[in-house]
Scaffold this active site. Sequence first.
Site, PDB file in Angstrom:
ATOM      1  N   THR A   1       0.792  -1.249   0.000  1.00  0.00           N
ATOM      2  CA  THR A   1       0.000   0.000   0.000  1.00  0.00           C
ATOM      3  C   THR A   1       0.817   1.288   0.000  1.00  0.00           C
ATOM      4  OG1 THR A   1      -0.413   0.486   2.378  1.00  0.00           O
ATOM      5  CG2 THR A   1      -1.834  -1.199   1.302  1.00  0.00           C
ATOM      6  N   ASP A   2       2.129   1.237   0.205  1.00  0.00           N
ATOM      7  CA  ASP A   2       2.907   2.485   0.221  1.00  0.00           C
ATOM      8  C   ASP A   2       4.199   2.311  -0.568  1.00  0.00           C
ATOM      9  OD1 ASP A   2       3.220   5.173   0.936  1.00  0.00           O
ATOM     10  OD2 ASP A   2       4.398   4.686   2.721  1.00  0.00           O
ATOM     11  N   LEU A   3       4.087   1.654  -1.722  1.00  0.00           N
ATOM     12  CA  LEU A   3       5.284   1.313  -2.496  1.00  0.00           C
ATOM     13  C   LEU A   3       5.626   2.444  -3.466  1.00  0.00           C
ATOM     14  CD1 LEU A   3       7.260  -1.017  -2.453  1.00  0.00           C
ATOM     15  CD2 LEU A   3       6.051  -2.019  -4.385  1.00  0.00           C
ATOM     16  N   HIS A   4       6.082   3.553  -2.896  1.00  0.00           N
ATOM     17  CA  HIS A   4       6.563   4.665  -3.725  1.00  0.00           C
ATOM     18  C   HIS A   4       8.075   4.541  -3.904  1.00  0.00           C
ATOM     19  CE1 HIS A   4       8.080   6.624  -0.085  1.00  0.00           C
ATOM     20  NE2 HIS A   4       6.905   6.408   0.481  1.00  0.00           N
TER      21      HIS A   4
ATOM     22  N   ASN B   1      10.535   3.980  -1.055  1.00  0.00           N
ATOM     23  CA  ASN B   1      10.354   2.748  -0.292  1.00  0.00           C
ATOM     24  C   ASN B   1      10.816   1.513  -1.050  1.00  0.00           C
ATOM     25  OD1 ASN B   1       9.495   3.778   2.101  1.00  0.00           O
ATOM     26  ND2 ASN B   1       7.318   3.444   1.749  1.00  0.00           N
TER      27      ASN B   1
END
Length: 296
Positions: A193-196, A199
């Site tokens: 959910t936060d794979l920018h 990251n």
Amino acid sequence: MMPVRLPAHWTRRVAAYPADGGPTGQAWLATVPGLLAGALDTWRLAPDGPPMTGWTAIVVPVRRGAERLALKVTWPHPEGTHEALVLRHWAGAAAVRLVAADPARGVMLLELLDAARDLRTVPVDEACATIGRLLTRLNVPAPMQLIPMADYLAPHLDRMAHRPAIPRRIVDRTRGLARDLLRPDIPNMLLHTDLHYENVLARDEEWVAIDPKPIGGHPGFELLPLLNNRVDELGERPQAGVHRRVIIAAEAAGIGLDEAFAWARLRAGLEVSWATSLGDPAEVSRAITLQKALDD
């Protein structure tokens, strides 16, 4: 052994956090020196460099004999509850390797990755394709402990309906997408959910994910972080760049394009709702611009 010094800029920010299922940021900060000291002693570690910080965590490079590792302590909040669980589930495949954990205290010992090499260092098209390929390995069947997507999104959708600052068309469209997409038969896959771009770090010649905020659900929900980061590279007419990123990542991840865009639009609408809660007009404008850029 000298105590680890907490960076002042980080403590000032964390101190302002209200309680979110645990202690306030200020109360938690008072416990961090003891948490670090306890972990250093228990796991026989020695600090090996200045600490690094994120929004909710501090990471200290450490040594255990000749082995170089990273000690992470995280402020207790719902999104971080199952980080150790899913890192153990992935077992180092496409994600940072978990060496040891004390989940009740929010303390983890991790392999040490190259913090100077993240996906901001590569062209954005290549970065989107890399993240898409990572998702094919990360989006495995979700552990039963993870909250299902419908349950996770329900309070966000409810709050959205009661925020007058959100344009009504965005509220109606987002809630309509939720009704269409949150079917009982959607896949229940493990989502990061936060794979920018920040990251994903380098492990030698391999890219791996860090800092998951896991839930169970459809992989299409994973794509929005690719769009609301490196925004300056989208230019004054962001629609073409936004669509290009979705297409590249979705094709690499094996997600159908119609589903990818639908889930991205749903999450972009929720992003508008979150932005209005900050009271920052610039954030609201940015979120609405992204939501519009996802239109056909």
